[in-house]
Every structure is written in C-alpha cells, then in structure tokens.
Design a protein around this motif. Structure first.
Motif, mmCIF file in Angstrom:
data_model
loop_
_atom_site.group_PDB
_atom_site.id
_atom_site.type_symbol
_atom_site.label_atom_id
_atom_site.label_comp_id
_atom_site.label_asym_id
_atom_site.label_seq_id
_atom_site.Cartn_x
_atom_site.Cartn_y
_atom_site.Cartn_z
ATOM 1 N N ASN A 38 -6.867 -83.579 50.454
ATOM 2 C CA ASN A 38 -7.787 -83.704 49.327
ATOM 3 C C ASN A 38 -7.429 -84.908 48.457
ATOM 4 O OD1 ASN A 38 -9.662 -83.253 47.331
ATOM 5 N ND2 ASN A 38 -8.397 -81.717 46.291
ATOM 6 N N HIS A 41 -7.625 -84.696 44.521
ATOM 7 C CA HIS A 41 -6.754 -83.813 43.749
ATOM 8 C C HIS A 41 -6.277 -84.485 42.453
ATOM 9 C CE1 HIS A 41 -4.857 -79.925 43.868
ATOM 10 N NE2 HIS A 41 -3.727 -80.444 43.429
ATOM 11 N N LEU A 44 -8.873 -84.073 39.840
ATOM 12 C CA LEU A 44 -8.872 -82.752 39.194
ATOM 13 C C LEU A 44 -7.815 -82.706 38.086
ATOM 14 C CD1 LEU A 44 -9.223 -80.529 42.395
ATOM 15 C CD2 LEU A 44 -11.013 -81.198 40.792
ATOM 16 N N GLY A 85 -13.553 -77.050 41.188
ATOM 17 C CA GLY A 85 -12.986 -77.107 42.535
ATOM 18 C C GLY A 85 -13.714 -76.167 43.484
ATOM 19 N N ALA A 207 -7.045 -76.215 42.577
ATOM 20 C CA ALA A 207 -7.672 -76.980 41.490
ATOM 21 C C ALA A 207 -7.176 -76.482 40.129
ATOM 22 C CB ALA A 207 -9.191 -76.848 41.574
#
Length: 633
Positions: A38, A41, A44, A85, A207
């Motif tokens: 991901n 990330h 986030l 997320g 998340a």
C-alpha cells in the motif's frame, strides 16, 4: 556526549519509535493479509495529522482547551482515517486483488496523488502546527535535564498498542482468522469465511494505526503535503527491517531506527583522526543504512521468516517475440515524424522542449524495464543511476572543466560504477526485499549528494550546465537526444534477443533449472543491473544538459516512483510498453500541470482509470485484445 545526555537521547528515541511503529505496524498488517504493497499508507498518516488538526481546533473552540478536546480530536481523526481506508478498500482494492502486485502498487500510488491534492484543496499549501496536549505541554526533570512530558506519554503508547495488537491477533477469533489468512487464504475461504469483510477490517485497522500515528504527532510537527512520501519511505523501512508481516518485528525495527537517529542527533559533530565527522547529518539516511545492513545480513528481516526456494517463483511469461511488420512500420513512421519535428520548431517552440523530455523519459523507463521485465528484478531506486549520470555530467563539465561532449560520454560510466557496486548486493535478494534494498541505496546516494555542499552544491544543486555551442539550439540538441535515446533503446532490444537476454529470462522464470544447465544466474543479473545503470546514466546526462541545472530532486524517491509508474502504465510484459508508458506519463504530467493547480488529482484519476481499464498496462492490454480478435478470425 555525557551519560545523562545519552540517556535522554535514548528516551527521545523511544518516543519517536512509537509513531514509527504505529505506521509500520499498519502497513505490515495490510501486506500480511491482503498482499497489497500500500503506497498510500503515508497519505493516511498525513490525513490523520490534518484531520486531527481540524478536529482539535473545532473541539477546542467549543469545549475550551481541555483534554477531551485534544484527545477526542486525536481519536476521532484516527477513526475517520479508518473509515476512509475501509472505503478505499471497498471501492478500489477489491477490484484489483487478482491483478499483479505491481499494478496494485500503481493503483495505490494514484491514490497518493489524489489524496495529496484533496489535502491541498481542503487545508491549503501552508504548514499547520496544532495545539499542544493540555496538561502535557511542559517538561519534567530527568537526570538533571528537561524532558517533554508529551514524549514521556508517547514512549508508552507504542508498547501499549503492541500489547493490544498481540491480544487481538492471538486471543480473539478475528485474530485467529487473520493469522490463518496470512498462512493460507484459500483454505480460509474454503472454510466459509467472508474474505471480503476480513480484508476490509484489516485495511481499516491498518489505516486506523496510520491515522493514529499521524494524529499523535500533532504537537510535535506541522501537517504538510510532503509527509506522504516521507512517511511511506520510513514505514517501508520499518516493515522490511522487522520482517514482512511481523508486528513485533515492526516494533523492534522502529525502536532500533528511532534510537539510532536520536543518538546520532545527540552526538553531533566529533573529530575522528583529525577530521570533523557530523553524525547529525546521518539522521537523514541512517534508517536506510540500517535496512541495507539488515537485508544483506538477514534478507527476511529481524523477525521475519525466510522464503523457501521455489522452482517457479514467478509466473511463466510468453517468450518475447520480434516486432511484427506493422509495428516496425509504425516505429519507422514515428522516427520519420520525429526527424521532421524541428522543421515545425519555429511555429511550436515548446514542442521541441517537450519532445526532449519525452525521449529522456522513454529511455529512463526502458532502462528500468530492462531489469524489471526480462530479468524479474523490481527496483524502487532506479533514480540513483539517473542522478549519478546527471551529477557525473555536471561535475565533469563544471568541476573538471571537461568539454560537454566528453562529459556526456563519461557520465554514464559513473552510473555504471554505481550499479556495479549496488548491484552486487541487490542481486543476492529477490522480490520486495530486493526492491527495498535498491531504495536504500538510492536514498544513500541522495543523502550524500544533498549533504556534500562543497562538491554537489547541496540542496541548491549545480547550475550552468549547458550544451556546447553547436548544440545550443533546441533543434540540434533534440537530434542529439533522439539519436542517443533511440540508439540506446535499440541496443537494449538487441541485447534481449541475444544469448545474454535469453539467460536473463531463464534466470527470472526458473533460477534452479537455469543453474542446473550452467547459467550463473546471479552473475547474469549483476551484468543486467550494470547495463541498466549505464543506459539510465545516459538519460540522466542528457537531462542535465537539457535543463542547464540539476538538484537532489533528480535522485529523489519521487523520480524512482515515476519510473515505476511509467513501466507499469505501459506494461511490464511488453518491450514497447515502457516507451509508451514513459511518453504517456510525462505528457499527461506536463499537460495537466499547465492546466490546473490540482493536476496530481487529475493524473491520479487518469491512472486509476487506466489501471481498471488496462490491467496489463496500456500496450499489454491492447496486445491481448488484438490477439483475441485474431484468434476468433
């Protein structure tokens, strides 16, 4: 450094490890279950900090400067990021779980662009520093020194979250399902477990941890748009050093990195053998040095598990075929049009400048594809060789006062030497670990360039790198770029159809069988690494003379990511894919950047559409459809 200051730096390291662990643990959980690398990330984490800023300001305005306003804002921000997320997983990732991992990486990178511009639209470009935690804004005296109260709290959050995750994963049915899915997803599905919601819950938890890690930084660092790529680099390092999928490993890695950085900052500058050595400068690169050492010594990370050797570690791909007559005619036609382009330069002067950028991007992407596609070695740090070529040309030209032509010829050798050194270590690894080691070496090169003010100009870079008089016109430099880029791409193509190219592909598809028939796979991969570095160095040198200046941005993570996107966008399993991907990505980037301030979001949206519409890349998908049509006739 006294004992008390050393211990205080250790405590600072423990505090820094908590945030690093939160974001790294979230990434490790997501990868362990969904197998998605991901790239969003870090975004986030950035969103957690921005949302926490807004919520704490809003709650403080209504509740006053109370702990409820601050901590309520922090927890609500983490919950909001968890919801975002989950939404991303449901709307996007579920559609591409069966796509190759690299395409999932491309989709999550598109998300990075979209989220960055969304944050720019909502919060603006200015950095935002949040309020301090009520009751924890002061300091306490430890060992005769002042130590922030908030850092004392952070020291305990990491171990508490680690204990909570351990209980969740080991003492609950949900945790048992997660552990089972990590080992065998098909078996979990056969037992009737709804994998879709299991994946969604894991993604939301990851998340949440990233958002919490960002929100907790509210009193310590300002929210800014650069946090996404900066954080994802650190998170990847933590996950890889700790061992992919290992939560305790993530904490151990975060602890090791944060404490080492804190100690380096505390030591400052010392004299060794009569020379000033600045340990504080190492803080920019120490995590990548640690990762490089760990990957060389223990490729599966501190607490990870080694992967068993496989007879077929990669999907067998169809053999490469020479271009069809129609494709050859199209290539010759395109070359003829390019040769005539300077004739229109008077009417469209920008067309020549853009075309030079497109040619350089095509060569950059093709050199990366040379090791990613036929050799099966994924590189996250290809910008290192682009930058070494660019800086090599600049230093030969400016520092050694060599003629431009000689500088242009010698610069790729610098990139080749870099690839010779780094490749020796990299080819001993595979998969994600190889990719992360290439990233580590790239960051080490970037750090050296960034901090060597006397040689490379530091953050200001080097200016005044202009072509010779006979190449000063854009038309003449365009022809030079066209000849060198087309020549290098043709040469790489010829190599792929030589015995050496067949050996590369054999080593990728079946290393054990290749060794059995006498191919020295590692040596072949090492040579491929060096050749890719050489060709990439040509692109870097051409770039330096086309722009007239270079800066550390030339070697940044962003440029490596751009190269990956170009290759994936065009198609890894085709030879013309990286050319198309490099041209398409650079053209879109240039076009959108001139049209709107929010060009990244538009570019990310286009990339998401292309990923969903062309799961094998633009060229790969078009070729498959063409072959299906042919088969039905």
């Amino acid at each position: 450094m006294t004992l008390s200051s050393f211990l205080i730096q250790l405590l600072n390291g423990l505090a820094g490890a908590s945030s690093l662990f939160l974001v790294g643990a979230g990434l490790s959980l997501i990868f362990g279950i969904t197998r998605v690398v991901n790239f969003a990330h870090g975004s986030l984490y950035m969103l957690g900090l921005y949302i926490a800023y807004s919520l704490t300001e809003w709650l403080t305005g209504r509740l006053g400067a109370s702990p409820l306003g601050f901590w309520g804002g922090v927890l609500l921000a983490a919950a909001a990021v968890a919801a975002i997320g989950a939404l991303v997983e449901i709307l996007l990732l579920r559609r591409i779980y069966r796509a190759p991992e690299l395409f999932q990486l491309l989709a999550t990178f598109a998300l990075v662009l979209v989220i960055k511009d969304a944050a720019l639209y909502v919060w603006g470009a200015e950095e935002l520093l949040g309020s301090r935690a009520p009751g924890l804004s002061g300091s306490v005296e430890l060992l005769g020194r002042r130590f922030p109260q908030y850092n004392l709290l952070l020291m305990w959050i990491g171990p508490l979250v680690l204990a909570g995750l351990w209980l969740l994963l080991n003492k609950t049915r949900w945790g048992a399902l997660i552990r089972a899915a990590t080992q065998d997803r098909d078996m979990v599905a056969a037992l009737g477990v709804n994998q879709a919601w299991l994946f969604t819950s894991v993604f939301a938890l990851g998340a949440f941890l990233a958002g919490l890690g960002g929100a907790l930084q509210l009193p310590l660092e300002p929210a800014s748009l650069n946090l996404d790529l900066q954080t994802i680099g650190d998170a990847f390092v933590v996950v890889v050093v700790g061992g992919m999928g290992s939560v305790p490993g993530a904490y151990l890695a975060a602890l090791l990195i944060a404490v080492t950085k804190a100690v380096c900052a505390g030591i400052g500058t010392v004299q060794l053998f009569g020379t000033d050595v600045s340990f504080s400068r190492l803080t920019l690169v120490v995590e990548f040095l640690i990762m490089a050492v760990v990957l060389v010594w223990r490729p599966w990370g501190l607490l990870g598990r080694p992967q068993a050797a496989s007879r077929n570690p990669a999907d067998i791909e169809a053999p490469l075929r020479p271009a069809r007559p129609a494709l050859r005619r199209a290539a010759w036609l395109m070359l003829a049009l390019l040769l005539m382009l300077p004739l229109a330069g008077q009417s469209f002067p920008y067309a020549l400048t853009l075309s030079i950028d497109l040619l350089i991007a095509a060569l950059f992407a093709t050199s990366l594809h040379f090791i990613m596609g036929p050799a099966g070695m994924h590189s996250f740090g290809h910008a290192a060789y682009f930058g070494l070529g660019a800086y090599g040309a600049a230093l030969f030209f400016k520092a050694l006062a060599m003629p431009m032509e000689a500088s242009l010829l010698a610069a790729p050798l610098v990139a080749g030497l870099g690839a010779l050194l780094f490749g020796w270590f990299c080819v001993r690894l595979s998969g994600v670990y190889l990719a992360m080691l290439t990233l580590a070496f790239s960051q080490i090169v970037w750090s050296i360039v960034y901090q060597s003010d006397e040689v490379t100009g530091g953050s200001n870079g080097i200016v005044g790198i202009w072509p010779a008089a006979w190449l000063a016109g854009r038309g003449a430099y365009f022809y030079l770029t066209l000849v060198l880029c087309a020549g290098c791409i043709w040469l790489m193509r010829r190599i792929l159809f030589s015995p050496f190219g067949y050996a590369m592909r054999a080593g990728r598809d079946s290393p054990l069988r290749s060794e059995a028939i006498g191919i020295h796979v590692k040596r072949v991969q090492w040579m491929a690494f060096v050749l890719a570095g050489l060709f990439c160095g040509v692109a870097g040198a051409l770039f330096a003379f086309s722009k007239g200046s270079i800066s550390p941005e030339t070697i940044s993570v962003g440029r490596s990511v751009d190269g990956l996107v170009m290759v994936l966008l065009g198609g890894v399993q085709t030879l013309s894919g990286p050319i198309v991907g490099g041209v398409l990505f650079t053209w879109l980037q240039d076009l959108l950047a001139r049209e709107t301030e929010y060009w990244r979001a538009l570019l990310g949206g286009v990339m998401l559409l292309l990923v969903l519409a062309f799961p094998q890349g633009v060229v790969g998908s078009l070729r498959s459809r063409f072959e299906r049509v042919e088969a039905t006739q």
